[in-house]
Design an enzyme around this catalytic site. Structure first.
Site, PDB file in Angstrom:
ATOM      1  N   GLY A 277       0.765  -1.245   0.000  1.00  0.00           N
ATOM      2  CA  GLY A 277       0.000   0.000   0.000  1.00  0.00           C
ATOM      3  C   GLY A 277       0.789   1.284   0.000  1.00  0.00           C
ATOM      4  O   GLY A 277       0.227   2.346  -0.278  1.00  0.00           O
ATOM      5  N   GLU A 319       3.739  -6.913   1.831  1.00  0.00           N
ATOM      6  CA  GLU A 319       3.766  -7.297   0.408  1.00  0.00           C
ATOM      7  C   GLU A 319       3.535  -6.093  -0.493  1.00  0.00           C
ATOM      8  O   GLU A 319       2.491  -5.947  -1.111  1.00  0.00           O
ATOM      9  CB  GLU A 319       2.736  -8.401   0.131  1.00  0.00           C
ATOM     10  CG  GLU A 319       1.369  -8.069   0.651  1.00  0.00           C
ATOM     11  CD  GLU A 319       0.389  -9.225   0.620  1.00  0.00           C
ATOM     12  OE1 GLU A 319       0.800 -10.385   0.610  1.00  0.00           O
ATOM     13  OE2 GLU A 319      -0.819  -8.925   0.635  1.00  0.00           O
ATOM     14  N   PRO A 320       4.549  -5.219  -0.559  1.00  0.00           N
ATOM     15  CA  PRO A 320       4.427  -4.052  -1.440  1.00  0.00           C
ATOM     16  C   PRO A 320       4.547  -4.435  -2.912  1.00  0.00           C
ATOM     17  O   PRO A 320       5.215  -5.402  -3.264  1.00  0.00           O
ATOM     18  CB  PRO A 320       5.619  -3.186  -1.022  1.00  0.00           C
ATOM     19  CG  PRO A 320       6.624  -4.169  -0.488  1.00  0.00           C
ATOM     20  CD  PRO A 320       5.837  -5.268   0.140  1.00  0.00           C
ATOM     21  N   ARG A 322       3.661  -1.523  -5.752  1.00  0.00           N
ATOM     22  CA  ARG A 322       3.965  -0.234  -6.381  1.00  0.00           C
ATOM     23  C   ARG A 322       5.287   0.375  -5.898  1.00  0.00           C
ATOM     24  O   ARG A 322       6.078   0.855  -6.703  1.00  0.00           O
ATOM     25  CB  ARG A 322       2.818   0.737  -6.058  1.00  0.00           C
ATOM     26  CG  ARG A 322       2.840   2.021  -6.853  1.00  0.00           C
ATOM     27  CD  ARG A 322       1.801   2.995  -6.279  1.00  0.00           C
ATOM     28  NE  ARG A 322       0.508   2.401  -6.069  1.00  0.00           N
ATOM     29  CZ  ARG A 322      -0.497   2.415  -6.948  1.00  0.00           C
ATOM     30  NH1 ARG A 322      -0.342   3.026  -8.100  1.00  0.00           N
ATOM     31  NH2 ARG A 322      -1.652   1.856  -6.655  1.00  0.00           N
ATOM     32  N   ARG A 359      -4.170   3.436 -16.373  1.00  0.00           N
ATOM     33  CA  ARG A 359      -4.389   4.075 -15.070  1.00  0.00           C
ATOM     34  C   ARG A 359      -5.033   5.463 -15.172  1.00  0.00           C
ATOM     35  O   ARG A 359      -5.934   5.776 -14.401  1.00  0.00           O
ATOM     36  CB  ARG A 359      -3.088   4.128 -14.259  1.00  0.00           C
ATOM     37  CG  ARG A 359      -2.522   2.726 -13.946  1.00  0.00           C
ATOM     38  CD  ARG A 359      -1.451   2.753 -12.889  1.00  0.00           C
ATOM     39  NE  ARG A 359      -1.977   3.102 -11.589  1.00  0.00           N
ATOM     40  CZ  ARG A 359      -1.844   4.267 -11.010  1.00  0.00           C
ATOM     41  NH1 ARG A 359      -1.166   5.230 -11.601  1.00  0.00           N
ATOM     42  NH2 ARG A 359      -2.384   4.497  -9.841  1.00  0.00           N
ATOM     43  N   TYR A 363      -8.372   5.527 -13.129  1.00  0.00           N
ATOM     44  CA  TYR A 363      -8.333   6.142 -11.792  1.00  0.00           C
ATOM     45  C   TYR A 363      -8.037   7.636 -11.834  1.00  0.00           C
ATOM     46  O   TYR A 363      -7.682   8.215 -10.812  1.00  0.00           O
ATOM     47  CB  TYR A 363      -7.238   5.501 -10.923  1.00  0.00           C
ATOM     48  CG  TYR A 363      -7.150   4.011 -10.966  1.00  0.00           C
ATOM     49  CD1 TYR A 363      -8.135   3.217 -10.373  1.00  0.00           C
ATOM     50  CD2 TYR A 363      -6.069   3.382 -11.569  1.00  0.00           C
ATOM     51  CE1 TYR A 363      -8.033   1.836 -10.395  1.00  0.00           C
ATOM     52  CE2 TYR A 363      -5.966   1.999 -11.593  1.00  0.00           C
ATOM     53  CZ  TYR A 363      -6.955   1.241 -11.006  1.00  0.00           C
ATOM     54  OH  TYR A 363      -6.850  -0.124 -11.030  1.00  0.00           O
ATOM     55  N   CYS A 390      -9.387   4.832 -29.924  1.00  0.00           N
ATOM     56  CA  CYS A 390     -10.650   5.455 -30.310  1.00  0.00           C
ATOM     57  C   CYS A 390     -11.507   5.667 -29.092  1.00  0.00           C
ATOM     58  O   CYS A 390     -12.494   4.958 -28.853  1.00  0.00           O
ATOM     59  CB  CYS A 390     -11.377   4.572 -31.307  1.00  0.00           C
ATOM     60  SG  CYS A 390     -10.515   4.538 -32.855  1.00  0.00           S
ATOM     61  N   GLU A 391     -11.107   6.587 -28.283  1.00  0.00           N
ATOM     62  CA  GLU A 391     -11.770   6.830 -26.999  1.00  0.00           C
ATOM     63  C   GLU A 391     -11.342   8.221 -26.570  1.00  0.00           C
ATOM     64  O   GLU A 391     -10.144   8.459 -26.370  1.00  0.00           O
ATOM     65  CB  GLU A 391     -11.256   5.771 -26.011  1.00  0.00           C
ATOM     66  CG  GLU A 391     -11.937   5.710 -24.702  1.00  0.00           C
ATOM     67  CD  GLU A 391     -12.920   4.540 -24.615  1.00  0.00           C
ATOM     68  OE1 GLU A 391     -13.907   4.713 -23.905  1.00  0.00           O
ATOM     69  OE2 GLU A 391     -12.722   3.497 -25.251  1.00  0.00           O
ATOM     70  N   TYR A 419       1.374  -1.622 -12.307  1.00  0.00           N
ATOM     71  CA  TYR A 419       0.014  -1.665 -12.844  1.00  0.00           C
ATOM     72  C   TYR A 419      -0.097  -1.015 -14.229  1.00  0.00           C
ATOM     73  O   TYR A 419      -1.115  -0.419 -14.560  1.00  0.00           O
ATOM     74  CB  TYR A 419      -0.973  -1.016 -11.848  1.00  0.00           C
ATOM     75  CG  TYR A 419      -0.851  -1.607 -10.465  1.00  0.00           C
ATOM     76  CD1 TYR A 419      -1.291  -2.900 -10.208  1.00  0.00           C
ATOM     77  CD2 TYR A 419      -0.280  -0.895  -9.410  1.00  0.00           C
ATOM     78  CE1 TYR A 419      -1.157  -3.461  -8.945  1.00  0.00           C
ATOM     79  CE2 TYR A 419      -0.144  -1.446  -8.147  1.00  0.00           C
ATOM     80  CZ  TYR A 419      -0.586  -2.727  -7.918  1.00  0.00           C
ATOM     81  OH  TYR A 419      -0.460  -3.288  -6.668  1.00  0.00           O
TER      82      TYR A 419
HETATM   83  N1  LLP Z   1      -1.491  -7.089  -1.240  1.00  0.00           N
HETATM   84  C1  LLP Z   1      -2.758  -7.168  -1.666  1.00  0.00           C
HETATM   85  C2  LLP Z   1      -3.640  -8.165  -1.076  1.00  0.00           C
HETATM   86  C3  LLP Z   1      -3.211  -6.303  -2.653  1.00  0.00           C
HETATM   87  O1  LLP Z   1      -4.480  -6.381  -3.055  1.00  0.00           O
HETATM   88  C4  LLP Z   1      -2.331  -5.348  -3.218  1.00  0.00           C
HETATM   89  C5  LLP Z   1      -2.775  -4.463  -4.283  1.00  0.00           C
HETATM   90  C6  LLP Z   1      -1.008  -5.320  -2.757  1.00  0.00           C
HETATM   91  C7  LLP Z   1      -0.623  -6.190  -1.754  1.00  0.00           C
HETATM   92  C8  LLP Z   1       0.015  -4.369  -3.310  1.00  0.00           C
HETATM   93  O2  LLP Z   1      -0.338  -3.059  -3.084  1.00  0.00           O
HETATM   94  P1  LLP Z   1       0.695  -1.874  -3.477  1.00  0.00           P
HETATM   95  O3  LLP Z   1       1.898  -1.994  -2.569  1.00  0.00           O
HETATM   96  O4  LLP Z   1       1.058  -2.057  -4.875  1.00  0.00           O
HETATM   97  O5  LLP Z   1      -0.079  -0.637  -3.227  1.00  0.00           O
HETATM   98  N2  LLP Z   1      -4.429  -1.201 -10.189  1.00  0.00           N
HETATM   99  C9  LLP Z   1      -4.387  -0.214  -9.131  1.00  0.00           C
HETATM  100  C10 LLP Z   1      -3.803  -0.776  -7.869  1.00  0.00           C
HETATM  101  C11 LLP Z   1      -4.572  -1.977  -7.391  1.00  0.00           C
HETATM  102  C12 LLP Z   1      -3.943  -2.545  -6.149  1.00  0.00           C
HETATM  103  C13 LLP Z   1      -4.479  -3.904  -5.903  1.00  0.00           C
HETATM  104  N3  LLP Z   1      -3.941  -4.528  -4.759  1.00  0.00           N
HETATM  105  C14 LLP Z   1      -3.574   0.984  -9.601  1.00  0.00           C
HETATM  106  O6  LLP Z   1      -3.139   0.992 -10.744  1.00  0.00           O
HETATM  107  O7  LLP Z   1      -3.394   1.936  -8.843  1.00  0.00           O
END
Ligand code: LLP
Length: 468
Positions: A277, A319-320, A322, A359, A363, A390-391, A419
């Site tokens: 996150g 579990e990062p 991004r 993205r 978003y 085409c959008e 992502y």
């Molecule tokens: N663990 C779980 C259970 C998750 O669902 C996610 C992300 C992560 C870890 C990793 O989160 P991060 O560290 O990457 O924030 N497609 C969206 C992001 C969707 C995230 C889904 N879950 C975007 O492009 O912003």
């Protein structure tokens, strides 16, 4: 400890470092940068990443091209692990959330740094196994895992992060017929709100993910009665692209309390996974905590909560996705047409768009861009970078200051490691882009560009529909 200083070859190459806002400050984490750590301007006034000239990469590999900087990705992996060593006296394990970008090379890089991998489908699991990741460090997530996915994970000896009752029943012996112990974690919904886009928030109670915490006792009782389910620990993930530290601090307290309750049912639960996150910097005004600060926050919060209940320190996982890979990659495009709407807007179109980076349209995400073949030219105009789909909403960057651009210029959008490739599509039948990993002047293909032939590879044309 890992140094974030530049590689020696960069220090001696006579290259100039980039001007603000894309300046590279060696004291900052990758997740606080707009460009990868090895980025510099070379004597041709071109952007160089990993010692490779970006316009030259486009010449060689075509565009759009994802350019992944190995050093930035490795540095982020090490920053997470080093921070745990510094701030957590107990055991820990960092996992890479491979939904951010799953492919053999990325899994192999993070695996070689000692990270485990969080996979969320049979496809991601298969990729990680093929990349040679140790199954003891593979965690299968998902709110609707199929029997085939569960079987693949169990047979490969991975850990299953159980999301709901149906899955729990499917894994329990009487249903699955499996008699060997299955290692599981339980995913719970903590009811913690955080300020991020509604679609990427998962911790609030009204979420499709995880067990509702009101059922904790029932869940713990059920699991404690299953001789084949070896419950290692508990998991929660509250959302993505989060800049505040308080939600994860709160989460730590909630999870230690859950662990205490699980132990009350005789479950030897000793691991807590606080999910991912941590946000990254996409534009100058983004100000995420560093990896170090984020890890310190959760480590201290877990220790304080465990101490308050006189519990031994759990093994701590996170579990990062991004913050490991987001800033390690840029996407290079070739500029094509320009349309000036007098007094309103100038559209500059590139040869990709929402199919390689969905993205912005999904978003309303914001990005920064540079003209990679004329890096030090001053900005003289405000333009909108449009994709070629085409959008009307296929806009990659709204109102950005750039130098004069012309057809054939290389435009680089920064921070596209997370992502983008993983959410890429073939919309409008655009072949998916290639990706290269760059390091010390070498570029290696890690994902081949799709061809038109690839596009029709899975199509079937029934004989009766064939045109004579
Ligand atoms: N663990 C779980 C259970 C998750 O669902 C996610 C992300 C992560 C870890 C990793 O989160 P991060 O560290 O990457 O924030 N497609 C969206 C992001 C969707 C995230 C889904 N879950 C975007 O492009 O912003």
């Amino acid at each position: 400890m890992v140094s974030t200083s530049r590689p020696p070859e960069a220090q001696n190459s006579g290259c100039q470092y980039l001007p603000c806002p894309i300046s590279l400050d060696a004291t900052r984490s990758p997740n606080q940068e707009l460009l990868p750590l090895t980025a510099q301007i070379n004597s041709r006034d071109c952007l160089e990443i990993g010692g490779c000239d970006v316009p030259a990469l486009v010449q060689q590999f075509g565009s759009p091209l994802y350019i992944l900087d190995e050093e930035t990705l490795r540095t982020a992996c090490r920053q997470y692990q080093d921070a745990f060593k510094r701030h957590y006296p107990g055991a820990s394990q960092v996992l890479y959330a491979s939904k951010a970008w799953s492919c053999l090379a990325v899994d192999a890089i993070v695996g070689s740094e000692g990270l485990g991998i969080d996979v969320v489908s049979g496809g991601e699991l298969y990729t990680a196994l093929q990349a040679g990741i140790n199954p003891n460090k593979l965690y299968l997530h998902g709110n609707n895992k199929s029997i085939a996915e569960l079987t693949l994970a169990v047979e490969a000896n991975c850990i299953v992060v159980v999301d709901n009752w149906q899955e729990l029943h499917n894994l329990a012996k009487e249903k699955s017929g499996i008699s060997k112990p299955i290692r599981i974690m339980l995913r719970l919904t903590p009811g913690i709100e955080c300020h991020t886009h509604e679609y990427i928030r998962t911790g609030h109670l009204d979420s499709k993910f995880g067990f509702d915490p009101s059922q904790l006792d029932e869940i713990f009782r059920f699991v404690s009665q299953q001789s084949t389910l070896n419950c290692l620990g508990l998991h929660a993930h509250i959302g993505s692209q989060i800049f505040e530290r308080q939600p994860h601090q709160d989460l730590a307290g909630v999870m230690v309390e859950w662990l205490n309750r699980a132990n009350g049912y005789g479950l030897p639960v000793s691991e807590l996974n606080l999910g991912g996150g941590l946000g990254i910097r996409y534009v100058e005004s983004d100000d995420p905590p560093s990896i170090e600060e984020w890890v310190k926050t959760i480590c201290e919060a877990i220790q304080a909560a465990a101490q308050a209940r006189a519990l031994p320190l759990p093994k701590l996982l996170c579990e990062p996705g991004r913050s490991l890979i987001g800033s390690a990659c840029v996407t290079a495009y070739t500029i094509g047409s320009t349309k000036v709407v007098p007094g309103i807007r100038t559209y500059v179109a590139v040869d990709g768009g929402m199919s390689d980076n969905p993205r912005p349209i999904t978003y309303q995400s914001v990005y920064r861009a540079v003209v990679a073949n004329r890096m030090s030219e001053p900005s003289t105009q405000k333009v909108t970078i449009a994709g070629k789909h085409c959008e009307s909403g296929d806009i990659l960057v709204k109102a950005i200051d750039l130098p004069e651009v012309k057809s054939g210029d290389t435009l680089v959008i920064m921070g596209t490691g997370a992502y983008n490739y993983s959410m890429a599509s073939n919309y409008n039948r655009l072949p998916r882009s290639a990706a290269v990993v760059v390091s010390r002047g070498e570029a290696n293909l890690i994902v081949r560009r799709e061809t038109y032939q690839d596009l029709i590879q899975q199509d079937c044309l029934p004989v009766r529909l064939k045109q004579s």
